[in-house]
Scaffold this motif. Structure first.
Motif, PDB file in Angstrom:
ATOM      1  N   MET A 112       1.817 -23.517  45.176  1.00  0.00           N
ATOM      2  CA  MET A 112       1.545 -22.322  44.377  1.00  0.00           C
ATOM      3  C   MET A 112       0.090 -22.243  43.953  1.00  0.00           C
ATOM      4  N   ALA A 113      -0.506 -23.377  43.614  1.00  0.00           N
ATOM      5  CA  ALA A 113      -1.918 -23.379  43.255  1.00  0.00           C
ATOM      6  C   ALA A 113      -2.784 -22.946  44.435  1.00  0.00           C
ATOM      7  N   GLN A 114      -2.418 -23.403  45.630  1.00  0.00           N
ATOM      8  CA  GLN A 114      -3.194 -23.054  46.819  1.00  0.00           C
ATOM      9  C   GLN A 114      -3.068 -21.574  47.186  1.00  0.00           C
ATOM     10  N   ASN A 115      -1.962 -20.953  46.825  1.00  0.00           N
ATOM     11  CA  ASN A 115      -1.726 -19.553  47.200  1.00  0.00           C
ATOM     12  C   ASN A 115      -1.969 -18.564  46.062  1.00  0.00           C
ATOM     13  N   ALA A 116      -2.403 -19.052  44.921  1.00  0.00           N
ATOM     14  CA  ALA A 116      -2.567 -18.181  43.753  1.00  0.00           C
ATOM     15  C   ALA A 116      -3.667 -17.143  43.949  1.00  0.00           C
ATOM     16  N   GLN A 117      -4.766 -17.529  44.592  1.00  0.00           N
ATOM     17  CA  GLN A 117      -5.852 -16.572  44.779  1.00  0.00           C
ATOM     18  C   GLN A 117      -5.411 -15.413  45.676  1.00  0.00           C
ATOM     19  N   ALA A 118      -4.616 -15.723  46.709  1.00  0.00           N
ATOM     20  CA  ALA A 118      -4.102 -14.659  47.575  1.00  0.00           C
ATOM     21  C   ALA A 118      -3.161 -13.741  46.815  1.00  0.00           C
ATOM     22  N   PHE A 119      -2.408 -14.300  45.861  1.00  0.00           N
ATOM     23  CA  PHE A 119      -1.492 -13.505  45.039  1.00  0.00           C
ATOM     24  C   PHE A 119      -2.242 -12.390  44.323  1.00  0.00           C
ATOM     25  N   PHE A 120      -3.459 -12.682  43.889  1.00  0.00           N
ATOM     26  CA  PHE A 120      -4.276 -11.701  43.168  1.00  0.00           C
ATOM     27  C   PHE A 120      -5.323 -11.019  44.048  1.00  0.00           C
TER      28      PHE A 120
ATOM     29  N   SER B 125      -9.867 -18.045  35.920  1.00  0.00           N
ATOM     30  CA  SER B 125      -9.223 -19.269  36.400  1.00  0.00           C
ATOM     31  C   SER B 125      -8.099 -19.682  35.460  1.00  0.00           C
ATOM     32  N   GLU B 126      -8.285 -19.424  34.170  1.00  0.00           N
ATOM     33  CA  GLU B 126      -7.245 -19.755  33.202  1.00  0.00           C
ATOM     34  C   GLU B 126      -5.997 -18.904  33.411  1.00  0.00           C
ATOM     35  N   LEU B 127      -6.204 -17.630  33.719  1.00  0.00           N
ATOM     36  CA  LEU B 127      -5.068 -16.741  33.947  1.00  0.00           C
ATOM     37  C   LEU B 127      -4.355 -17.076  35.255  1.00  0.00           C
ATOM     38  N   VAL B 128      -5.117 -17.476  36.246  1.00  0.00           N
ATOM     39  CA  VAL B 128      -4.509 -17.933  37.497  1.00  0.00           C
ATOM     40  C   VAL B 128      -3.635 -19.151  37.235  1.00  0.00           C
ATOM     41  N   ALA B 129      -4.165 -20.127  36.478  1.00  0.00           N
ATOM     42  CA  ALA B 129      -3.395 -21.341  36.163  1.00  0.00           C
ATOM     43  C   ALA B 129      -2.159 -21.009  35.337  1.00  0.00           C
TER      44      ALA B 129
END
Length: 275
Positions: free
Chosen positions: A156-164, A174-178
């Motif tokens: 999930m951490a690796q794919n979070a940037q693609a999610f947004f 970065s805090e909101l992504v985490a």
């Protein structure tokens, strides 16, 4: 009380803010009611009653080992609307929550519902079939499962940037992504596996084409989880009475990355925004 019983006795958690016309938020896979804070707080302050709940296996609801098909999830939604005796409801659904709403309407009818909003919905059908040749091959879909289930936090951490879709300039700290990753981890491994299979494989085309309430469809053109050509635009072509909004740079996490725009579109759709 924040808890209500699903149709089979499963204890489900809900949040209820504000007064006025009811708006019920239905989360997608992995996320619970708290992920709707970017909609619930501002809309409740605009005079709407905003309600959200944690689907079974998620958040503070029972982490049961069964019931992750759309029939059961739709029955849980029906239990919430019945428990609160809601009428004239606007149902706002994200991701596979869109399938829950579509199945709720085909299964339980329109007595309690005034309108629906489908945001980044994984509908009407993502899987490739003989009559849906542009869909995603089931083997490709399942190929991701071992990696995702072996180490959910890492995946999930690796794919979070693609999610947004942050690669397109969407500003998400970065805090909101985490924070979002942590919210996605607040569900059982069983639920995490089963709900995405339901959202991927269920054919909702006939039910979407039969919807009989005004429908707002919001989708990001950069959605990697629910490709716009397969989902948003297909829904817009199927649903009879709909308003379609496509955000050019938005990914799947549109309710967070584009919260202000989503909220304004919801307010205008419900009737509380500018003419």
């Amino acid at each position: 009380m924040p808890y209500f019983e699903g149709h089979d006795g499963t204890q489900l958690f809900s949040t209820d803010w504000g007064r006025g016309e009811p708006v019920v938020f239905v989360s997608g896979a992995w996320l619970g009611s708290s992920a709707w804070e970017f909609q619930m707080l501002p809309l409740s302050e605009r005079g709407l009653r905003c309600i959200a709940f944690d689907k079974r296996g998620h958040g503070r609801s029972d982490w049961v080992g069964h019931g992750y098909d759309y029939d059961t999830l739709a029955d849980d939604l029906a239990a919430l609307l019945d428990h609160l005796n809601l009428r004239g409801v606007t149902l706002v659904a994200h991701s596979m929550g869109g399938g829950e709403v579509i199945r709720y309407l085909s299964r339980h009818g329109y007595d309690r519902v005034a309108r629906v909003a489908l945001v980044s919905a994984t509908a009407p059908l993502m899987a490739r079939t003989a009559d849906n040749p542009d869909g995603i091959d089931a083997k490709l879909f399942e190929a991701v499962t071992p990696e995702r289930t072996a180490d959910r936090p890492r995946w999930m951490a690796q794919n979070a940037q693609a999610f947004f879709a942050t690669h397109l300039g969407n500003r998400v700290s970065s805090e909101l992504v985490a924070w979002t990753v942590q919210k996605c981890l607040d569900c059982s491994a069983k639920a995490a596996l089963e709900v995405v299979r339901t959202g991927f494989a269920t054919d909702l085309r006939e039910e979407a084409a039969a919807l009989r309430v005004p429908t707002l469809i919001v989708h990001g053109a950069a959605d990697a989880s629910a490709p716009v050509e397969l989902c948003g635009r297909r829904l817009a072509a199927l649903v009879p009475d709909n308003v379609y909004k496509e955000y050019p740079l938005a990914g799947h996490g549109i309710c967070i990355s584009h919260a202000e725009q989503v909220n304004q579109d919801l307010l205008e759709f419900i009737g509380d925004g500018p003419a």
